[in-house]
Design a protein around this motif. Sequence first.
Motif, PDB file in Angstrom:
ATOM      1  N   VAL A  67       0.761  -1.209   0.099  1.00 10.80           N
ATOM      2  CA  VAL A  67      -0.022   0.067  -0.062  1.00 10.80           C
ATOM      3  C   VAL A  67       0.826   1.157  -0.122  1.00 10.80           C
ATOM      4  CG1 VAL A  67      -1.682   1.232   1.603  1.00 10.80           C
ATOM      5  CG2 VAL A  67      -1.996  -1.105   1.288  1.00 10.80           C
ATOM      6  N   GLY A  68       0.730   2.194  -0.919  1.00 12.29           N
ATOM      7  CA  GLY A  68       1.436   3.439  -1.172  1.00 12.29           C
ATOM      8  C   GLY A  68       0.560   4.709  -0.239  1.00 12.29           C
ATOM      9  N   VAL A  69       0.832   5.397   0.382  1.00 12.18           N
ATOM     10  CA  VAL A  69       0.096   6.625   0.786  1.00 12.18           C
ATOM     11  C   VAL A  69       1.030   7.853   0.440  1.00 12.18           C
ATOM     12  CG1 VAL A  69      -0.203   7.594   3.291  1.00 12.18           C
ATOM     13  CG2 VAL A  69       0.000   5.277   2.946  1.00 12.18           C
ATOM     14  N   GLY A  70       0.153   8.762   0.235  1.00 16.88           N
ATOM     15  CA  GLY A  70       0.364  10.127  -0.378  1.00 16.88           C
ATOM     16  C   GLY A  70       0.042  11.067   0.700  1.00 16.88           C
ATOM     17  N   THR A 107       0.577  -5.543   5.305  1.00 20.10           N
ATOM     18  CA  THR A 107       1.287  -5.737   3.988  1.00 20.10           C
ATOM     19  C   THR A 107       2.212  -4.528   4.157  1.00 20.10           C
ATOM     20  OG1 THR A 107       1.035  -5.562   1.654  1.00 20.10           O
ATOM     21  CG2 THR A 107      -0.540  -4.199   2.953  1.00 20.10           C
ATOM     22  N   GLN A 108       3.372  -4.704   3.170  1.00 19.15           N
ATOM     23  CA  GLN A 108       4.183  -3.488   3.203  1.00 19.15           C
ATOM     24  C   GLN A 108       3.429  -2.023   2.980  1.00 19.15           C
ATOM     25  OE1 GLN A 108       7.233  -3.466   0.175  1.00 19.15           O
ATOM     26  NE2 GLN A 108       6.082  -4.607  -1.229  1.00 19.15           N
ATOM     27  N   VAL A 109       4.153  -0.825   3.396  1.00 24.32           N
ATOM     28  CA  VAL A 109       3.767   0.287   3.111  1.00 24.32           C
ATOM     29  C   VAL A 109       4.828   1.389   2.800  1.00 24.32           C
ATOM     30  CG1 VAL A 109       2.552   2.413   4.169  1.00 24.32           C
ATOM     31  CG2 VAL A 109       1.719   0.078   4.723  1.00 24.32           C
ATOM     32  N   ALA A 110       4.544   1.916   1.791  1.00 27.03           N
ATOM     33  CA  ALA A 110       5.540   3.190   1.389  1.00 27.03           C
ATOM     34  C   ALA A 110       4.642   4.245   1.308  1.00 27.03           C
ATOM     35  CB  ALA A 110       6.017   2.636  -0.005  1.00 27.03           C
ATOM     36  N   ILE A 111       5.513   5.623   1.828  1.00 24.19           N
ATOM     37  CA  ILE A 111       4.949   6.806   1.948  1.00 24.19           C
ATOM     38  C   ILE A 111       5.756   7.781   1.212  1.00 24.19           C
ATOM     39  CG2 ILE A 111       4.306   8.635   3.444  1.00 24.19           C
ATOM     40  CD1 ILE A 111       3.563   6.725   5.530  1.00 24.19           C
ATOM     41  N   GLY A 112       4.901   9.032   0.702  1.00 23.27           N
ATOM     42  CA  GLY A 112       5.542  10.003  -0.277  1.00 23.27           C
ATOM     43  C   GLY A 112       4.803  11.103  -0.102  1.00 23.27           C
ATOM     44  N   ASN A 113       5.375  12.310  -0.654  1.00 23.92           N
ATOM     45  CA  ASN A 113       4.546  13.563  -0.561  1.00 23.92           C
ATOM     46  C   ASN A 113       3.301  13.612  -1.445  1.00 23.92           C
ATOM     47  OD1 ASN A 113       4.183  16.128  -2.242  1.00 23.92           O
ATOM     48  ND2 ASN A 113       4.851  16.961  -0.231  1.00 23.92           N
ATOM     49  N   ASP A 114       2.086  13.964  -0.684  1.00 23.33           N
ATOM     50  CA  ASP A 114       0.724  13.857  -1.511  1.00 23.33           C
ATOM     51  C   ASP A 114       0.841  14.258  -2.908  1.00 23.33           C
ATOM     52  OD1 ASP A 114       1.132  16.301  -0.454  1.00 23.33           O
ATOM     53  OD2 ASP A 114      -0.791  16.470   0.713  1.00 23.33           O
ATOM     54  N   VAL A 115       1.468  15.594  -3.101  1.00 27.59           N
ATOM     55  CA  VAL A 115       1.325  16.264  -4.285  1.00 27.59           C
ATOM     56  C   VAL A 115       2.262  15.768  -5.480  1.00 27.59           C
ATOM     57  CG1 VAL A 115       1.105  18.583  -5.380  1.00 27.59           C
ATOM     58  CG2 VAL A 115       0.748  18.590  -2.958  1.00 27.59           C
ATOM     59  N   GLN A 116       3.351  15.444  -4.629  1.00 24.93           N
ATOM     60  CA  GLN A 116       4.295  14.773  -5.886  1.00 24.93           C
ATOM     61  C   GLN A 116       3.819  13.578  -6.239  1.00 24.93           C
ATOM     62  OE1 GLN A 116       7.379  16.205  -7.047  1.00 24.93           O
ATOM     63  NE2 GLN A 116       6.860  14.516  -8.494  1.00 24.93           N
ATOM     64  N   VAL A 117       3.147  12.600  -5.545  1.00 24.10           N
ATOM     65  CA  VAL A 117       2.771  11.300  -6.120  1.00 24.10           C
ATOM     66  C   VAL A 117       1.589  11.497  -6.984  1.00 24.10           C
ATOM     67  CG1 VAL A 117       3.361   9.875  -3.974  1.00 24.10           C
ATOM     68  CG2 VAL A 117       1.068  10.802  -4.221  1.00 24.10           C
ATOM     69  N   ALA A 118       0.671  12.648  -6.821  1.00 26.22           N
ATOM     70  CA  ALA A 118      -0.405  12.965  -7.771  1.00 26.22           C
ATOM     71  C   ALA A 118       0.387  13.249  -9.160  1.00 26.22           C
ATOM     72  CB  ALA A 118      -1.412  14.123  -7.156  1.00 26.22           C
TER      73      ALA A 118
END
Length: 337
Positions: A67-70, A107-118
């Motif tokens: 799962v990825g998170v912005g 499950t594994q989780v990765a996080i990034g900046n919300d606007v950059q992932v968009a």
Amino acid sequence: MSTRGGIDLGGTKIQAVVVNGAGRPLGDARAPTPHDGGPADVAEAMSAVLREAATAAGVEPAELSGVGVGSPGDVDAATGVVSNVVNLPNWAAGFPLAETLAGALRTQVAIGNDVQVATNAEARLGAGKPYSSLLGVFWGTGVGGGIVLNGKAWVGRGAAAEIGHMVVRRGGARCPCGRRGCMEAYAGRGAMEARARRLNKRGRRTRLFEIMEDRGRDRLTSGVWERALTQGDGLAEELIERALKALGAGVASAVNLLDVEAVVIGGGLGLRLGEPYVRRIREAMMPHLFNDDRPPAVELSTLGDLGGAIGAALLVPARRKAPAKAASLSERTSQEA
Ligand SMILES: [Zn+2]
């Protein structure tokens, strides 16, 4: 196939999606972001929304390759710790968001900046697909940005693309960030609402607040602005024109620096007002573009509201199939032997 989950954590809503290996949505869900409590409560709500999206897609969260998170705020992608989320309560100190969600969803989780992932999502799957360099401009409560250069996200030292804080007027209007003259001080929906309220108090007539009440809102949402504009409200038109001028100057300045092939406009207000206003942003940029005989393409986001969550899902690396193949091969070899 590599089925992945994505969660876009916003100040007002949490949007989750489950996508297939090609990034196409299989199920999605959304819920309001909790505003009492703290990061642990937000994380719990995020897990619940992701589970709902997984159910809609017919999978268990634990079956996802990840799962990825912005996320807004300061994101440490390496540790999965998020701090300084200014628009959510009690979230100044670092909170282990990736670890918490990984425990809850198994499950594994990765996080990034919300606007950059968009922006990454628009670059890979949306309006930015034909281009190798682009600037994402997300016009909503604030004005966020994302940069892709030569097909790769440019995040600087972690805080790049704060396009809302490009200075369009020295000593100008006070920005929500505390500084003066930022683009967001003119174009952010939050700043526009604050100005509308001030002018209305001083006796300036407008339908904006009646429309807001009719809709049972307590804020000037994008829908309220759109309705006021279609009704020809003078103050709404004046404030939007002011916002467009600031966007024109700020976005054109960024283009003068980066010379990207395309600018993709998204965000709550950008999506709601749509193509005619994208054209007005393009026109407002022209007087400020140094290379004005070769302007960049200026396009509306095609992924819309789901873009942030889809981009978050793209943070999850595609599951490698090699080990499974090797296993079945060795099985067969042992059977044959
Ligand atoms: Zn600012």
